[in-house]
Design a protein around this motif. Structure first.
Motif, PDB file in Angstrom:
ATOM      1  N   GLU A   1      20.511  20.444  41.440  1.00  0.00           N
ATOM      2  CA  GLU A   1      21.753  19.847  42.080  1.00  0.00           C
ATOM      3  C   GLU A   1      21.835  19.468  43.470  1.00  0.00           C
ATOM      4  O   GLU A   1      22.977  19.531  44.133  1.00  0.00           O
ATOM      5  N   GLY A   2      20.634  19.153  44.109  1.00  0.00           N
ATOM      6  CA  GLY A   2      20.751  18.740  45.555  1.00  0.00           C
ATOM      7  C   GLY A   2      20.632  20.125  46.513  1.00  0.00           C
ATOM      8  O   GLY A   2      20.307  19.713  47.812  1.00  0.00           O
ATOM      9  N   VAL A   3      20.870  21.218  46.086  1.00  0.00           N
ATOM     10  CA  VAL A   3      20.570  22.386  47.162  1.00  0.00           C
ATOM     11  C   VAL A   3      19.516  23.077  46.741  1.00  0.00           C
ATOM     12  O   VAL A   3      18.971  23.289  45.644  1.00  0.00           O
ATOM     13  N   SER A   4      18.939  23.782  47.809  1.00  0.00           N
ATOM     14  CA  SER A   4      17.882  24.832  47.633  1.00  0.00           C
ATOM     15  C   SER A   4      18.090  25.990  47.066  1.00  0.00           C
ATOM     16  O   SER A   4      19.164  26.456  47.442  1.00  0.00           O
ATOM     17  N   ILE A   5      17.224  26.629  46.410  1.00  0.00           N
ATOM     18  CA  ILE A   5      17.674  27.804  45.544  1.00  0.00           C
ATOM     19  C   ILE A   5      16.420  28.703  45.804  1.00  0.00           C
ATOM     20  O   ILE A   5      15.295  28.531  46.214  1.00  0.00           O
ATOM     21  N   PRO A   6      16.704  29.980  45.580  1.00  0.00           N
ATOM     22  CA  PRO A   6      15.789  31.169  45.747  1.00  0.00           C
ATOM     23  C   PRO A   6      14.644  30.994  44.606  1.00  0.00           C
ATOM     24  O   PRO A   6      15.071  30.217  43.574  1.00  0.00           O
ATOM     25  N   ASN A   7      13.865  31.572  44.499  1.00  0.00           N
ATOM     26  CA  ASN A   7      12.714  31.813  43.307  1.00  0.00           C
ATOM     27  C   ASN A   7      13.519  31.842  42.082  1.00  0.00           C
ATOM     28  O   ASN A   7      13.797  32.931  41.795  1.00  0.00           O
ATOM     29  N   PRO A   8      13.355  30.855  41.175  1.00  0.00           N
ATOM     30  CA  PRO A   8      14.175  31.181  39.889  1.00  0.00           C
ATOM     31  C   PRO A   8      13.521  31.548  38.822  1.00  0.00           C
ATOM     32  O   PRO A   8      13.402  31.020  37.788  1.00  0.00           O
ATOM     33  N   ASN A   9      12.932  32.707  38.936  1.00  0.00           N
ATOM     34  CA  ASN A   9      11.967  33.313  37.975  1.00  0.00           C
ATOM     35  C   ASN A   9      12.252  34.902  37.653  1.00  0.00           C
ATOM     36  O   ASN A   9      12.686  35.467  38.743  1.00  0.00           O
ATOM     37  N   HIS A  10      12.201  35.270  36.632  1.00  0.00           N
ATOM     38  CA  HIS A  10      12.154  36.974  36.533  1.00  0.00           C
ATOM     39  C   HIS A  10      10.993  37.576  37.078  1.00  0.00           C
ATOM     40  O   HIS A  10       9.811  36.812  37.118  1.00  0.00           O
ATOM     41  N   PHE A  11      11.248  38.715  37.442  1.00  0.00           N
ATOM     42  CA  PHE A  11      10.040  39.666  38.103  1.00  0.00           C
ATOM     43  C   PHE A  11       9.620  38.807  39.417  1.00  0.00           C
ATOM     44  O   PHE A  11       8.646  38.960  39.789  1.00  0.00           O
ATOM     45  N   ALA A  12      10.755  38.202  40.154  1.00  0.00           N
ATOM     46  CA  ALA A  12      10.185  37.362  41.306  1.00  0.00           C
ATOM     47  C   ALA A  12      10.187  38.604  42.492  1.00  0.00           C
ATOM     48  O   ALA A  12      10.468  39.507  42.422  1.00  0.00           O
ATOM     49  N   VAL A  13       9.157  38.097  43.413  1.00  0.00           N
ATOM     50  CA  VAL A  13       8.534  38.969  44.681  1.00  0.00           C
ATOM     51  C   VAL A  13       8.974  37.999  45.800  1.00  0.00           C
ATOM     52  O   VAL A  13       8.868  36.783  45.833  1.00  0.00           O
ATOM     53  N   SER A  14       9.511  38.760  46.950  1.00  0.00           N
ATOM     54  CA  SER A  14       9.621  37.988  48.056  1.00  0.00           C
ATOM     55  C   SER A  14       8.418  37.203  48.671  1.00  0.00           C
ATOM     56  O   SER A  14       7.293  37.759  48.562  1.00  0.00           O
ATOM     57  N   GLY A  15       8.730  35.894  48.980  1.00  0.00           N
ATOM     58  CA  GLY A  15       7.517  35.077  49.537  1.00  0.00           C
ATOM     59  C   GLY A  15       6.792  34.423  48.624  1.00  0.00           C
ATOM     60  O   GLY A  15       5.908  33.675  48.736  1.00  0.00           O
TER      61      GLY A  15
ATOM     62  N   TYR B   1      12.250  50.436  48.281  1.00  0.00           N
ATOM     63  CA  TYR B   1      12.885  49.395  49.184  1.00  0.00           C
ATOM     64  C   TYR B   1      13.835  48.570  48.243  1.00  0.00           C
ATOM     65  O   TYR B   1      13.991  48.713  47.270  1.00  0.00           O
ATOM     66  N   ARG B   2      14.792  47.776  49.088  1.00  0.00           N
ATOM     67  CA  ARG B   2      15.643  46.974  48.380  1.00  0.00           C
ATOM     68  C   ARG B   2      15.763  45.768  49.237  1.00  0.00           C
ATOM     69  O   ARG B   2      16.097  45.846  50.654  1.00  0.00           O
ATOM     70  N   PHE B   3      15.452  44.518  48.928  1.00  0.00           N
ATOM     71  CA  PHE B   3      15.314  43.483  49.637  1.00  0.00           C
ATOM     72  C   PHE B   3      16.543  42.738  48.837  1.00  0.00           C
ATOM     73  O   PHE B   3      16.603  42.266  47.726  1.00  0.00           O
ATOM     74  N   ALA B   4      17.475  41.986  49.812  1.00  0.00           N
ATOM     75  CA  ALA B   4      18.600  41.159  49.442  1.00  0.00           C
ATOM     76  C   ALA B   4      18.573  39.994  50.412  1.00  0.00           C
ATOM     77  O   ALA B   4      18.852  40.129  51.527  1.00  0.00           O
ATOM     78  N   ASP B   5      18.780  38.724  49.919  1.00  0.00           N
ATOM     79  CA  ASP B   5      19.002  37.493  50.533  1.00  0.00           C
ATOM     80  C   ASP B   5      19.869  36.643  49.721  1.00  0.00           C
ATOM     81  O   ASP B   5      19.700  36.173  48.838  1.00  0.00           O
ATOM     82  N   THR B   6      21.188  36.418  50.492  1.00  0.00           N
ATOM     83  CA  THR B   6      22.184  35.528  49.974  1.00  0.00           C
ATOM     84  C   THR B   6      22.237  34.411  50.812  1.00  0.00           C
ATOM     85  O   THR B   6      21.892  34.279  52.008  1.00  0.00           O
ATOM     86  N   LYS B   7      22.724  33.329  50.270  1.00  0.00           N
ATOM     87  CA  LYS B   7      22.878  32.015  50.860  1.00  0.00           C
ATOM     88  C   LYS B   7      23.857  30.944  50.392  1.00  0.00           C
ATOM     89  O   LYS B   7      24.037  31.123  49.238  1.00  0.00           O
ATOM     90  N   THR B   8      24.842  30.792  51.529  1.00  0.00           N
ATOM     91  CA  THR B   8      25.787  29.520  51.313  1.00  0.00           C
ATOM     92  C   THR B   8      25.195  28.021  51.373  1.00  0.00           C
ATOM     93  O   THR B   8      24.833  28.089  52.627  1.00  0.00           O
ATOM     94  N   SER B   9      25.086  27.109  50.573  1.00  0.00           N
ATOM     95  CA  SER B   9      24.520  26.115  50.789  1.00  0.00           C
ATOM     96  C   SER B   9      25.492  24.898  50.607  1.00  0.00           C
ATOM     97  O   SER B   9      26.108  24.877  49.603  1.00  0.00           O
ATOM     98  N   LEU B  10      25.099  23.767  51.336  1.00  0.00           N
ATOM     99  CA  LEU B  10      25.904  22.629  51.177  1.00  0.00           C
ATOM    100  C   LEU B  10      24.931  21.429  51.214  1.00  0.00           C
ATOM    101  O   LEU B  10      23.807  21.210  52.202  1.00  0.00           O
ATOM    102  N   ALA B  11      24.878  20.446  50.247  1.00  0.00           N
ATOM    103  CA  ALA B  11      24.242  19.108  50.305  1.00  0.00           C
ATOM    104  C   ALA B  11      25.058  17.985  49.949  1.00  0.00           C
ATOM    105  O   ALA B  11      25.768  18.010  48.932  1.00  0.00           O
ATOM    106  N   ALA B  12      25.090  17.163  50.785  1.00  0.00           N
ATOM    107  CA  ALA B  12      26.178  16.090  50.834  1.00  0.00           C
ATOM    108  C   ALA B  12      25.304  14.910  51.333  1.00  0.00           C
ATOM    109  O   ALA B  12      24.658  14.786  52.128  1.00  0.00           O
ATOM    110  N   SER B  13      25.646  13.819  50.577  1.00  0.00           N
ATOM    111  CA  SER B  13      24.869  12.415  50.702  1.00  0.00           C
ATOM    112  C   SER B  13      25.794  11.200  50.536  1.00  0.00           C
ATOM    113  O   SER B  13      26.700  11.517  49.467  1.00  0.00           O
TER     114      SER B  13
END
Length: 816
Positions: free
Chosen positions: A189-203, A424-436
């Motif tokens: 829906e116009g905004v970038s998202i993190p890796n949209p898969n199960h068992f995802a690994v950073s990077g 380890y515990r890696f957490a990355d949250t993001k607030t995104s806006l896409a307007a056009s």
């Protein structure tokens, strides 16, 4: 297999008594492609199988809506026409008895209506994005279900396209034109998202199973190069996904059971008066069934996962729409070497420890759309997304014999004790806006102006201790070291402008500018990135296109905060916090020809120049271009943006759209992908297979009101590159360590796979049953995946790990 064969026999036998009078409603909304304003008086026709006769039709009303009742079930071709607009011809539209077929289509305004000029038609596969000129393709949910070996996922489906290949049977990462899978941008829906898969690994941008339900997807776009200016923070490719609305007139339900999980989907009207609707899905999977059936998934560990998604759509006044949407998933796997046999396969972890791993990911958002007038369209999405991954490892102390080799009893290693060595515990949250805002000045000229902005919040914590193994001495555990301990925030901003103008009746220019700013450091700013493409429509349904663009991307976010050299640095470690953007120039030329009504031939050639690539400061062969396709993070030394790379190649696509009961897709690519690390040596990238070939075919048989589809796919890809193993360092680290100087001088044998899919569909009154089996790698070909460290009683420790063997993926679905 015997049970599946019995079901197929029953369904085929039962079809002999089926009636052929089942029909369903086809309806939807037609809008202008640039302004999204509804179009009245549009003619929609359902064509016969020969695509010459008409079986049914309708006209749109003042709100752009149409309805065609009593359309016979089966695959249909839809033709959409309106004076002043290009014809749209949609092949392979599935009409089922169990659910209404809803087609919302955008028409492109024609430049001229003179009888002497043949207006090019919009066809199946043409990108939704009107600014795209080359290396872009629209894909449908049906394609993800239809292609053998795709397992109902967009990423695996995209590996059939020219220039695209999978990285690993056990994952859905995609390698585009020799690039790292980490260079792929996922948008919803116009905004970038993190890796949209199960068992995802950073990077990484892939994983074993997608979280996004394909039942929720609308027609979406996939880009492989030189994409328009609105797509920033990606150097390899883009998945631009759109979510569909639920049926706003009828309640519909889907239930599905299969090897990959049990699923349910519900949709229907919230208010028939206002036209609001809902759509919700849920899936739960516990792959114990694979183990019980003796099916090899690469490990004896049992993965579990679940995911859910929703979309609530509310039509507003003056053709505006508001939608609330979201999806999330959680997954867990415990790879317990202490409970496995020596002969058990384990391609997902290390052979000297028990590993406990959990990942979670989710996105929620709201999208507002409104045609401001007949020429201007506003779209805005606000979303909150995030992921979290946490794990801990227990090192296993094996009992050794007098020669120092592990003792084996009853096909199991004797283990004396365990000790925690990683958490380890890696957490990355993001607030995104896409307007056009899209504004159409005339049929010849359209301008799009927009802004993409993301506010990141990082929370990375990781502690580990090394294991020291010396000959004739007890194994030693070193002191704990904190490798990550960061809580930071950063802003990413990407404004853009894109202009599309028809310079002449057959000549179209798409030009744009964008910029990328990442506030984490002063080096992550790309002030101007030009993008441009030119398309020339030739006689006899031919088209020639060229495009060029500068693209940039931030690094995997965890890389910025990794502490290294802690033992020699009294301050507690160093960082690569000041890394800049990876950049890439794309050059693409394309030739497209429609030699027949349902046949397309496409050829593309490209050159990609990569620079400012992160490599290690000290002389080495490491490059970020080789990462992003595994279940492991990378741990380099201090990095600098001094690496380079270059990819070039040629691609061919021959596609027959579904007609006369069959379709096929043949793609081939020849390419070369190389890079330079800080040692200045030009090497093959890990993904430089040199060539990739796919052939997909499917035939559909009509059996009364039912259909039987049989499809096949053959894939051939050049093998992955690797180097000689440094045996001394590998034994000391108890992991495979390659010789740096000779990296990627050896190549695994070529990859081969043959897939077969059988799909049987029974249509009954307001009910559709589907039973399907996707026989992945039906010939059981052994393709090498990697080398692993696996000490054996005979003293050897290098083991070849193979990709997945024969994998039957079965499901039964009912729509009602």
């Amino acid at each position: 297999m015997k049970y599946i064969s019995s079901l197929l026999f029953f369904f085929c036998f039962h079809s002999a008594f089926a009636q052929t009078s089942l029909t369903q409603t086809v309806r939807g909304r037609i809008s202008d492609k640039e302004s999204k304003y509804p179009l009245s008086d549009v003619t929609i026709q359902v064509l016969t199988t020969s695509s010459t006769g008409i079986t049914a039709g309708a006209l749109t009303d003042s709100s752009g809506r149409y309805r065609i009742p009593n359309v016979p079930v089966g695959r249909r071709t839809i033709r959409i026409t309106r004076i002043g607009y290009k014809e749209a011809l949609l092949n392979n539209i599935i009409v089922d008895a169990g659910r209404e077929t809803i087609l919302d289509v955008d028409l492109e305004e024609a430049i001229t209506e003179l009888a002497s000029v043949t207006v090019k038609a919009q066809r199946t596969g043409d990108a939704r994005n009107e600014m795209a000129v080359v290396s872009a393709r629209q894909f449908t949910v049906d394609e993800a279900d239809r292609y053998a070996g795709s397992r109902g996922e967009p990423a695996r489906m995209a590996s059939n396209f020219a220039g695209v290949q999978g990285a690993d049977d056990s994952r859905n990462d995609i390698v585009i034109r020799g690039n790292s899978p980490g260079g792929v941008l996922w948008r919803v829906e116009g905004v970038s998202i993190p890796n949209p898969n199960h068992f995802a690994v950073s990077g990484t941008t892939g994983g074993p199973v997608s979280i996004i339900s394909n039942k929720m997807l609308a027609n979406s776009d996939f880009f492989t190069g030189a994409f328009p200016a609105e797509f920033g923070n990606g150097i390899a490719g883009v998945f631009d996904l759109r979510l569909r609305n639920g049926n706003n007139e009828k309640h519909q339900r889907t239930l599905q059971f299969g090897f990959l999980g049990t699923e349910a989907a519900l949709e229907g009207p919230l208010s028939k008066k206002t036209g609001s609707s809902y759509f919700v899905t849920y899936r739960y999977a516990n792959l114990w069934l694979f183990n019980k059936a003796g099916i090899d998934i690469g490990t004896q560990a049992v993965p579990t996962y679940q995911d859910a998604s929703f979309r609530f759509n509310f039509p507003l006044k003056n053709n505006a729409r508001l939608a609330f949407w979201g999806f999330a998933g959680t997954s867990t796997i415990d790879v317990l070497i202490s409970e496995q046999k020596v002969s058990d396969r384990n391609i997902y972890g290390q052979n000297d420890r028990d590993q406990y791993y959990t990942s979670r990911m989710g996105v929620v958002g709201v999208t507002y759309e409104k045609p401001l007038n007949r020429r201007t369209f506003l779209r805005a999405t606000l979303a909150q997304s995030g992921y979290v991954q946490f794990t801990h490892h227990n090192y296993l102390f094996f009992e050794n014999d007098a020669d120092g080799r592990p003792v084996v009893e009853n096909d199991r290693y004797k283990i004396t004790s365990q000790a925690k060595v990683l958490e380890y515990r890696f957490a990355d949250t993001k607030t995104s806006l896409a307007a056009s805002v899209n504004h159409k000045f005339s049929p010849r000229s359209t301008l799009k102006v927009g802004l993409n902005a993301d506010v990141y919040h990082f929370n990375f914590v990781d502690s580990a201790r090394n294991v020291t193994i010396l000959p004739n001495l007890p194994t030693q555990l070193e002191p704990w070291q904190t490798r990550w301990n960061s809580r930071q925030s950063a802003l990413l901003v990407q404004p853009y402008v894109q202009w599309r103008v028809n310079l002449a009746d057959r000549l179209t220019l798409s030009a744009g500018l964008t910029s990328l700013y990442f506030s984490l450091n002063q080096n992550s700013f790309s002030p101007i990135e030009p993008r441009a493409g030119l398309a020339w429509d030739l006689p006899n349904r031919q088209k020639l296109s060229v495009a060029v663009g500068l693209h940039s991307q931030i690094q995997p976010t965890y890389i910025y905060f990794y502490r290294f050299n802690q033992q020699s640095d009294p301050s507690g470690g160093q960082f690569s916090r000041d890394l800049g953007l990876t950049k890439s120039w794309h050059y693409v030329t394309s030739y497209d020809w429609l030699p027949g009504r349902n046949l397309r031939l496409k050829m593309e050639a490209y050159y990609q120049k990569l620079f400012n690539v992160p490599v290690e400061e000290q002389s080495s062969s490491f490059s970020i271009l080789n990462t992003g396709a595994s279940f492991s993070r990378v741990f380099p030394g201090r990095m600098v943006n001094k690496g380079t790379g270059r990819n070039y190649g040629a691609e061919l696509t021959l596609e027959k759209f579904f007609s006369d009961g069959y379709y096929f897709l043949v793609t081939g690519s020849l390419f070369d992908a190389k890079y330079k690390g800080s040692d200045g040596v030009l090497r093959n990238t890990d993904f430089n297979g040199k060539y990739a070939y796919n052939a997909v075919f499917a035939k559909e048989f009509t059996l009364g009101r039912n259909t039987l589809s049989v499809g096949a796919k053959f894939t051939a890809i050049g093998g992955r590159w690797y180097g000689p193993v440094d045996e001394a360092k590998s034994k000391a680290a108890q992991d495979i360590i390659y010789q740096t100087a000779n990296r990627n001088t050896l190549q695994f044998p070529d990859y081969r796979r043959f897939d077969l899919k059988v799909d049987y569909k029974l249509n009954r009154t307001r009910l559709t049953h589907t039973i399907a089996v996707d026989f992945v790698n039906v010939l059981g070909i052994q393709n090498i995946l990697s080398l692993s460290y696996a000490p054996q009683p005979d003293g050897t420790f290098i083991k070849r790990e193979y990709q997945l063997g024969f994998l039957p993926v079965f499901y039964y679905r009912v729509d009602f």
